[in-house]
Design a protein around this motif. Structure first.
Motif, PDB file in Angstrom:
ATOM      1  N   VAL A   1      -7.423   7.736   8.194  1.00  0.00           N
ATOM      2  CA  VAL A   1      -7.625   7.886   6.754  1.00  0.00           C
ATOM      3  C   VAL A   1      -8.954   8.589   6.505  1.00  0.00           C
ATOM      4  O   VAL A   1      -9.579   8.432   5.469  1.00  0.00           O
ATOM      5  CB  VAL A   1      -7.524   6.548   5.984  1.00  0.00           C
ATOM      6  N   SER A   2      -9.346   9.374   7.503  1.00  0.00           N
ATOM      7  CA  SER A   2     -10.487  10.271   7.358  1.00  0.00           C
ATOM      8  C   SER A   2     -10.188  11.519   8.172  1.00  0.00           C
ATOM      9  O   SER A   2      -9.395  11.483   9.116  1.00  0.00           O
ATOM     10  CB  SER A   2     -11.787   9.615   7.840  1.00  0.00           C
ATOM     11  N   PHE A   3     -10.801  12.609   7.755  1.00  0.00           N
ATOM     12  CA  PHE A   3     -10.700  13.833   8.542  1.00  0.00           C
ATOM     13  C   PHE A   3     -11.665  13.679   9.712  1.00  0.00           C
ATOM     14  O   PHE A   3     -12.826  13.327   9.518  1.00  0.00           O
ATOM     15  CB  PHE A   3     -11.077  15.050   7.698  1.00  0.00           C
ATOM     16  N   GLN A   4     -11.187  13.925  10.907  1.00  0.00           N
ATOM     17  CA  GLN A   4     -11.976  13.754  12.125  1.00  0.00           C
ATOM     18  C   GLN A   4     -12.285  15.131  12.710  1.00  0.00           C
ATOM     19  O   GLN A   4     -11.373  15.935  12.912  1.00  0.00           O
ATOM     20  CB  GLN A   4     -11.180  12.966  13.167  1.00  0.00           C
TER      21      GLN A   4
ATOM     22  N   ASN B   1      -0.939  12.593   2.883  1.00  0.00           N
ATOM     23  CA  ASN B   1      -0.358  13.933   2.744  1.00  0.00           C
ATOM     24  C   ASN B   1      -0.904  14.652   1.516  1.00  0.00           C
ATOM     25  O   ASN B   1      -1.157  15.860   1.559  1.00  0.00           O
ATOM     26  CB  ASN B   1       1.166  13.847   2.664  1.00  0.00           C
ATOM     27  N   GLU B   2      -1.087  13.922   0.431  1.00  0.00           N
ATOM     28  CA  GLU B   2      -1.620  14.511  -0.799  1.00  0.00           C
ATOM     29  C   GLU B   2      -3.071  14.966  -0.605  1.00  0.00           C
ATOM     30  O   GLU B   2      -3.445  16.057  -1.033  1.00  0.00           O
ATOM     31  CB  GLU B   2      -1.525  13.511  -1.943  1.00  0.00           C
ATOM     32  N   ILE B   3      -3.866  14.140   0.038  1.00  0.00           N
ATOM     33  CA  ILE B   3      -5.269  14.474   0.279  1.00  0.00           C
ATOM     34  C   ILE B   3      -5.361  15.697   1.186  1.00  0.00           C
ATOM     35  O   ILE B   3      -6.142  16.615   0.924  1.00  0.00           O
ATOM     36  CB  ILE B   3      -6.024  13.280   0.903  1.00  0.00           C
TER      37      ILE B   3
ATOM     38  N   PRO C   1       0.797  -1.229   0.000  1.00  0.00           N
ATOM     39  CA  PRO C   1       0.000   0.000   0.000  1.00  0.00           C
ATOM     40  C   PRO C   1       0.829   1.278   0.000  1.00  0.00           C
ATOM     41  O   PRO C   1       1.904   1.346   0.592  1.00  0.00           O
ATOM     42  CB  PRO C   1      -0.827  -0.099   1.283  1.00  0.00           C
ATOM     43  N   TYR C   2       0.295   2.273  -0.681  1.00  0.00           N
ATOM     44  CA  TYR C   2       0.893   3.609  -0.754  1.00  0.00           C
ATOM     45  C   TYR C   2       0.224   4.464   0.320  1.00  0.00           C
ATOM     46  O   TYR C   2      -0.898   4.930   0.152  1.00  0.00           O
ATOM     47  CB  TYR C   2       0.657   4.198  -2.150  1.00  0.00           C
ATOM     48  N   PHE C   3       0.918   4.648   1.449  1.00  0.00           N
ATOM     49  CA  PHE C   3       0.333   5.357   2.581  1.00  0.00           C
ATOM     50  C   PHE C   3       0.469   6.873   2.475  1.00  0.00           C
ATOM     51  O   PHE C   3      -0.219   7.603   3.172  1.00  0.00           O
ATOM     52  CB  PHE C   3       0.976   4.891   3.888  1.00  0.00           C
ATOM     53  N   PHE C   4       1.325   7.349   1.601  1.00  0.00           N
ATOM     54  CA  PHE C   4       1.582   8.783   1.521  1.00  0.00           C
ATOM     55  C   PHE C   4       0.439   9.556   0.859  1.00  0.00           C
ATOM     56  O   PHE C   4       0.492  10.775   0.778  1.00  0.00           O
ATOM     57  CB  PHE C   4       2.911   9.048   0.821  1.00  0.00           C
TER      58      PHE C   4
END
Length: 114
Positions: free
Chosen positions: A61-64, A30-32, A24-27
């Motif tokens: 992996v979500s904005f909280q 940062n882009e999002i 998986p590409y976790f970076f």
């Protein structure tokens, strides 16, 4: 209940964003974050609620967000993977009271607006 098409759509968003489930590409996080995909939505929400961001870029992996108004709290998650969101009524930080969806009754006026 999710249909097979819904599940396939969710899986497609996951594999597109992570590029690979094996490596998986976790970076992408940062882009999002740099792209601010929910900027307009968040601006509108800030007209209705006091908003506190609670995103941990190391694990989420979500904005909280914690939303507050009239001494009530809600937790809002806006997905970084696709067009998904979740909202809960909360009684205090860390205490989920109820997931809110279109079938939740009764909805308060501010929840209907949200």
């Amino acid at each position: 209940m999710l249909s097979l098409d819904d599940v396939c759509s969710i899986l497609s968003h996951i594999t597109t964003t992570y590029r690979s489930l094996e490596n998986p590409y976790f970076f992408f996080v940062n882009e999002i974050v740099a792209n601010q995909p929910y900027k307009a939505l968040l601006s509108h929400i800030q007209e209705i609620f006091d908003v506190e961001e609670d995103t941990d870029l190391n694990v989420d992996v979500s904005f909280q967000y914690v939303l507050s108004r009239d001494q009530k709290l809600w937790s809002l998650q806006l997905s970084m993977l696709g067009p998904y969101a979740a909202i809960w009524r909360v009684v205090g930080y860390g205490e989920v009271l109820e997931v809110i969806d279109p079938s939740t009754q009764p909805l308060s006026a501010v929840e209907v607006e949200l």
